[in-house]
Design a protein around this motif. Structure first.
Motif: not given
Ligand code: MN
Length: 145
Positions: A16-17, A60, A62-63
């Protein structure tokens, strides 16, 4: 001190970013008794999975570097990591995202925002934990009051 039988804690890799999400989910998972490894990018996630063999990965989508789908495809193509369940966690929630997650090899799919309690319930279910409702142990000490 309690003396309940406790197996070694199961390990969750959280990729997770977003720092806020990472802290919230990692804290909730630790509170629920899991050992939590954290990665910020897809590349770090793949490396952590290879090195530490977690019991489950929360990915996640979107990383940075590799995105969650790409990282999952790498993990599922590698005999060292292909048996680790991967649950995609995405805020995209676009039509077709769930299908795309499954095509990438993800074993499950959760749409953000997901409350920490719901995330824990899903992880518990996948790892075969039973209900989390607390049942006090029977003991001579607790016979009164
Ligand atoms: Mn993300």
């Amino acid at each position: 001190m309690t003396s309940t039988q406790t197996a070694a804690p199961q390990t969750i890799l959280l990729v997770e970013d977003n720092e806020d999400n990472r802290i919230i989910y990692a804290t909730a998972l630790r509170y629920a008794g899991y050992c939590v490894l954290e990665a910020v990018t897809g590349t770090q996630g793949v490396q952590q999975a290879r090195d530490n063999q977690p019991d489950l990965i929360l990915m996640d989508i979107s990383v940075p570097e590799l995105d969650g789908w790409e990282a999952t495809a790498v993990l599922k193509a590698d005999p060292r990591t292909q048996r680790i369940p991967v649950v995609a966690v995405t805020a995209h929630a676009l039509p077709g995202d769930e299908e795309r997650s499954l095509q990438a090899g993800c074993d499950g799919y959760l749409a953000k925002p997901i409350p920490p309690a719901a995330l824990i319930a899903d992880v518990d279910r996948r790892l075969g934990r039973l209900t989390r409702s607390y049942v006090p142990p029977r003991s001579a000490d607790s016979a009164t009051s």
